[in-house]
Design a protein around this motif. Sequence first.
Motif, PDB file in Angstrom:
ATOM      1  N   PRO B  78       0.794  -1.240   0.000  1.00 55.77           N
ATOM      2  CA  PRO B  78       0.000   0.000   0.000  1.00 55.77           C
ATOM      3  C   PRO B  78       0.824   1.287   0.000  1.00 55.77           C
ATOM      4  N   VAL B  79       1.944   1.302   0.714  1.00 54.74           N
ATOM      5  CA  VAL B  79       2.715   2.547   0.818  1.00 54.74           C
ATOM      6  C   VAL B  79       3.357   2.925  -0.520  1.00 54.74           C
ATOM      7  N   ARG B  80       3.622   1.918  -1.356  1.00 58.76           N
ATOM      8  CA  ARG B  80       4.181   2.209  -2.689  1.00 58.76           C
ATOM      9  C   ARG B  80       3.090   2.603  -3.684  1.00 58.76           C
ATOM     10  N   ARG B  81       1.842   2.307  -3.368  1.00 59.90           N
ATOM     11  CA  ARG B  81       0.742   2.662  -4.263  1.00 59.90           C
ATOM     12  C   ARG B  81       0.062   3.971  -3.844  1.00 59.90           C
ATOM     13  N   VAL B  82      -0.094   4.158  -2.529  1.00 53.80           N
ATOM     14  CA  VAL B  82      -0.867   5.309  -2.039  1.00 53.80           C
ATOM     15  C   VAL B  82      -0.110   6.011  -0.910  1.00 53.80           C
ATOM     16  N   GLY B  83       0.003   7.327  -1.021  1.00 55.38           N
ATOM     17  CA  GLY B  83       0.552   8.123   0.074  1.00 55.38           C
ATOM     18  C   GLY B  83      -0.547   9.027   0.591  1.00 55.38           C
ATOM     19  N   ALA B  84      -0.590   9.246   1.901  1.00 55.07           N
ATOM     20  CA  ALA B  84      -1.692  10.050   2.440  1.00 55.07           C
ATOM     21  C   ALA B  84      -1.213  10.966   3.556  1.00 55.07           C
ATOM     22  N   VAL B  85      -1.790  12.144   3.596  1.00 52.01           N
ATOM     23  CA  VAL B  85      -1.581  13.062   4.717  1.00 52.01           C
ATOM     24  C   VAL B  85      -2.960  13.386   5.276  1.00 52.01           C
ATOM     25  N   LEU B  86      -3.224  12.892   6.480  1.00 54.72           N
ATOM     26  CA  LEU B  86      -4.554  13.108   7.045  1.00 54.72           C
ATOM     27  C   LEU B  86      -4.543  14.078   8.214  1.00 54.72           C
ATOM     28  N   GLU B  87      -3.434  14.177   8.917  1.00 53.29           N
ATOM     29  CA  GLU B  87      -3.383  15.117  10.033  1.00 53.29           C
ATOM     30  C   GLU B  87      -1.938  15.557  10.252  1.00 53.29           C
ATOM     31  N   LEU B 101      10.356   8.815  10.130  1.00 58.31           N
ATOM     32  CA  LEU B 101      10.320   8.285   8.767  1.00 58.31           C
ATOM     33  C   LEU B 101      11.024   6.933   8.673  1.00 58.31           C
ATOM     34  N   ARG B 102      12.083   6.746   9.472  1.00 57.62           N
ATOM     35  CA  ARG B 102      12.776   5.447   9.475  1.00 57.62           C
ATOM     36  C   ARG B 102      11.842   4.329   9.938  1.00 57.62           C
ATOM     37  N   VAL B 118      13.039  11.995   1.015  1.00 53.14           N
ATOM     38  CA  VAL B 118      11.798  12.779   1.117  1.00 53.14           C
ATOM     39  C   VAL B 118      11.974  14.004   2.031  1.00 53.14           C
ATOM     40  N   LEU B 119      12.882  13.907   2.991  1.00 56.34           N
ATOM     41  CA  LEU B 119      13.149  15.094   3.821  1.00 56.34           C
ATOM     42  C   LEU B 119      13.737  16.210   2.958  1.00 56.34           C
ATOM     43  N   ALA B 120      14.618  15.823   2.041  1.00 57.30           N
ATOM     44  CA  ALA B 120      15.208  16.821   1.129  1.00 57.30           C
ATOM     45  C   ALA B 120      14.133  17.385   0.194  1.00 57.30           C
ATOM     46  N   GLU B 121      13.283  16.508  -0.318  1.00 62.11           N
ATOM     47  CA  GLU B 121      12.222  16.943  -1.245  1.00 62.11           C
ATOM     48  C   GLU B 121      11.274  17.943  -0.609  1.00 62.11           C
ATOM     49  N   THR B 122      11.024  17.769   0.686  1.00 62.15           N
ATOM     50  CA  THR B 122      10.038  18.619   1.357  1.00 62.15           C
ATOM     51  C   THR B 122      10.696  19.768   2.132  1.00 62.15           C
ATOM     52  N   GLY B 123      11.979  19.947   1.937  1.00 58.13           N
ATOM     53  CA  GLY B 123      12.668  21.091   2.540  1.00 58.13           C
ATOM     54  C   GLY B 123      12.920  20.956   4.033  1.00 58.13           C
ATOM     55  N   LEU B 124      12.992  19.706   4.522  1.00 60.27           N
ATOM     56  CA  LEU B 124      13.199  19.509   5.962  1.00 60.27           C
ATOM     57  C   LEU B 124      14.570  18.895   6.287  1.00 60.27           C
ATOM     58  N   ALA B 125      15.429  18.810   5.294  1.00 56.78           N
ATOM     59  CA  ALA B 125      16.714  18.129   5.501  1.00 56.78           C
ATOM     60  C   ALA B 125      17.494  18.738   6.667  1.00 56.78           C
ATOM     61  N   GLN B 141       3.177  19.787   8.587  1.00 64.10           N
ATOM     62  CA  GLN B 141       2.494  19.470   7.335  1.00 64.10           C
ATOM     63  C   GLN B 141       3.510  18.950   6.314  1.00 64.10           C
ATOM     64  N   ARG B 142       4.657  19.589   6.268  1.00 68.65           N
ATOM     65  CA  ARG B 142       5.701  19.141   5.347  1.00 68.65           C
ATOM     66  C   ARG B 142       6.159  17.727   5.710  1.00 68.65           C
ATOM     67  N   LEU B 143       6.265  17.464   7.027  1.00 67.06           N
ATOM     68  CA  LEU B 143       6.674  16.136   7.472  1.00 67.06           C
ATOM     69  C   LEU B 143       5.617  15.096   7.068  1.00 67.06           C
ATOM     70  N   GLY B 144       4.346  15.489   7.184  1.00 65.59           N
ATOM     71  CA  GLY B 144       3.273  14.589   6.757  1.00 65.59           C
ATOM     72  C   GLY B 144       3.409  14.258   5.279  1.00 65.59           C
ATOM     73  N   LEU B 145       3.718  15.276   4.482  1.00 66.63           N
ATOM     74  CA  LEU B 145       3.915  15.064   3.044  1.00 66.63           C
ATOM     75  C   LEU B 145       5.132  14.171   2.787  1.00 66.63           C
ATOM     76  N   ALA B 146       6.172  14.400   3.568  1.00 73.04           N
ATOM     77  CA  ALA B 146       7.378  13.569   3.413  1.00 73.04           C
ATOM     78  C   ALA B 146       7.025  12.106   3.675  1.00 73.04           C
ATOM     79  N   ALA B 147       6.236  11.868   4.730  1.00 74.47           N
ATOM     80  CA  ALA B 147       5.836  10.497   5.054  1.00 74.47           C
ATOM     81  C   ALA B 147       4.999   9.900   3.927  1.00 74.47           C
TER      82      ALA B 147
END
Lengths: 252, 311
Positions: B78-87, B101-102, B118-125, B141-147
Motif C-alpha cells: 500500500p505505501v508504494r501505491r498510495v501516500g496520504a496526509v490526514l493530520e 520516517l525510518r 523525502v526530507l530533502a524533497e520537502t525542505g526539511l533536511a 504538514q511538510r513532514l506529513g507530506l514527506a511520510a
Amino acid sequence: MRALVHAEVLKLRTRTAAWLLLATLGLVALTIGESVPKVGDPNASVSLDDPGLLAGIVGIGFGVPEVLVVLLGGLAFTQEFRYGTITSTYLGEPRRTRVLVAKWLSLALASVVITIATLAFSATFGIALISSRNGEVTLATQFWQTAAAAFVVMAAYCVIGVAVGALVRNQIAAAVGVLVWMLAVEQTVTPSFPAIGRWMPGGATDALLQLGPELGLEGKLLSAPVGGLVLLGYTAAALTLALLLTPRRDVL
Amino acid sequence: MTRALPCAVELHDLTKSFGDVLAVDEVSAVALPGEVTALLGPNGAGKTTTLRMLLGLVAPSSGTATFGGRRYDELTDPVRRVGAVLEASGCHPGRTPLDHLRILATASRLPKDAPTRVLAETGLAADARRRVGEFSLGMRQRLGLAAAMLGDPDVLVLDEPTNGLDPPGVRWLRGYVRRLADEGRTVLVSSHALSEVEQTADHVLVLAHGRLLRSSRLAALRAEAGVGSRVRTPDPDRLCAALQAAGHRFRRTEEGLAVDASPEEVGELAAAHGVVLHGLVATADLEQAFFRLIQESGSARRPASTEGAGS
C-alpha cells in the motif's frame, strides 16, 4: 511480520529511555530491601535461613516490572492514538491484526530484556543482602522455577497490556485503570479476600511465582500450575478480545 | 515523466452513518491519474470521513472506495501505491523526523535512503534531527507530506494540506502538488480554501452535508460562476440591506462583501441608496459557484449532478 516487529522495536528504542529501566531496577531494589527479613525479626514471615527465601524475594521483586510491562504494552497503542501516528501505522499495514501481533512480539522482546535484567539484579542484590544479614543463600529448585515463571508472567503481562491499550485507546484512562487495578484493587482484594483474589490475574501471578509464604498467604493461593493456567486464561481472553475488536473499530 | 502504473481512485455509492447521523451519503466519483482532483466543501461536509473510508481507516456503512479497482486493505504494497496526509500531528513530538520516517520505512520495507530523500524533497533536511515537538504546524504538514511520499506512490491523498502553512509554504505546496500530478500521479486533495483549489485543481468534487453536489471540470465550474464583485464600504449594513432587497446573494468576508452580481450592478445599487464605496472589483472565481451550490444544498437536498471526466 519481521519488518513490522523491527519497526515496533524502533518505536520503543526511540521513545523508551534507559532511565525507565534504571528507575524500575531502583524500585526492585527497594522492594527486595523490604522483603529480606531483618536479623532476629520475630514478625518475619520467612526466616533468613529458609531455602525458599531467595526465590521468594526474587519473585517479589517482579511486582514493579510487571506493572511496567503492562503500562508499556498499553502505551504501544494508546500513544499512537494520542499522537495520531496510528493513521500512518495502519496505512503502512492495513491488516490490523498483524500490527497487534507485531506490537506484542516487540514488547515480548523488551520484556525478555527487562526480565533478564530484573533477575540478574534481584538475585545479586538479594544474595548480597541475605549474606550481609548472616542468612543462608540457597539456589534451590524453587529459585529456578520462579525464574522460569517470571518469563511467562512478563510475556503474559505484555499481551494483556497491548490488549488493554488496543481496547481502551485513551492513554490516561488506560494508565490510570492499570495502576488502580494492579496497585490498589488487587493489593487490597488478594490479602483481604484470598478466596476471590487468588482467581484474579495478580493472585494467579503470585501463585505461579510461588509467593504464598512471602505474602503471608501460604495455602490460600492456587497451586503454581493452576495459577499459571488462570493467568494464561486471562491472557488468551485479552488477546481474543483485542483481535476481534481492533479490525472493526473506526479510526477517526 | 509519467507513471508506469496509473491508478484511478473510485468511490461508488460510498455511505457512512454514525448512529443517526448520516456523515456521507451515497457519494460516487472518480479521481483520474495525471490530475489534481479537489474534494471541496465547508467544515463538516464529510470530506475527512470520505478520505478515511477510502484509506480503510473507517468502515463504510455501504458502498466501495477503491484504487485501481482494489480496496486499500487489498493492496499488496500500500505505501508504494498510495501516500496520504490526514493530520499534521501524526508524529510523536519526542521523536526526530528522521526517526519517524525510518520507522515508517522499516515497517514497509522501503529503501534505507527513502527518509533522507523525502526530507530533502520537502525542505526539511536541515531539521532532520530536531524533535518534532519543536516544529511549527507548517513544518509538521511538510513532514506529513514527506511520510506520504516515502514509497514514491502512484496516488496521493491529502486532507486539508494547507492548514498551518504560511504563504510561501502554500505556494510551495501548490507547485509540489501540481508537479506530482504532472508526473502522472493521481492526486486527491480536500480543502475548504477555495483559492487553493482554484489554483491547483483540474477537477472539483463539491461536497456538502455528506452529499456530492457537483463533479465537474474546474474550467466548467468557473465558466458557470459568472462575474461577481468584491466590495469595500464603510457602511456594510446599508449595502447588505440594498443587495438583499434587490435579490442579490452576498456574504461578508474579511475584506468586505463578496457579491454574486457584476460591479456595474453593485455600483449602481450603491449609488441609488447613497452608500459610499471604498473599493469595487470584479471577480470570476470558484467562490461564486461554490457559494451558490452550498446555499442551494442547504435549502433543498437535491440529488447530485455530475459532468465531465469525474462523473
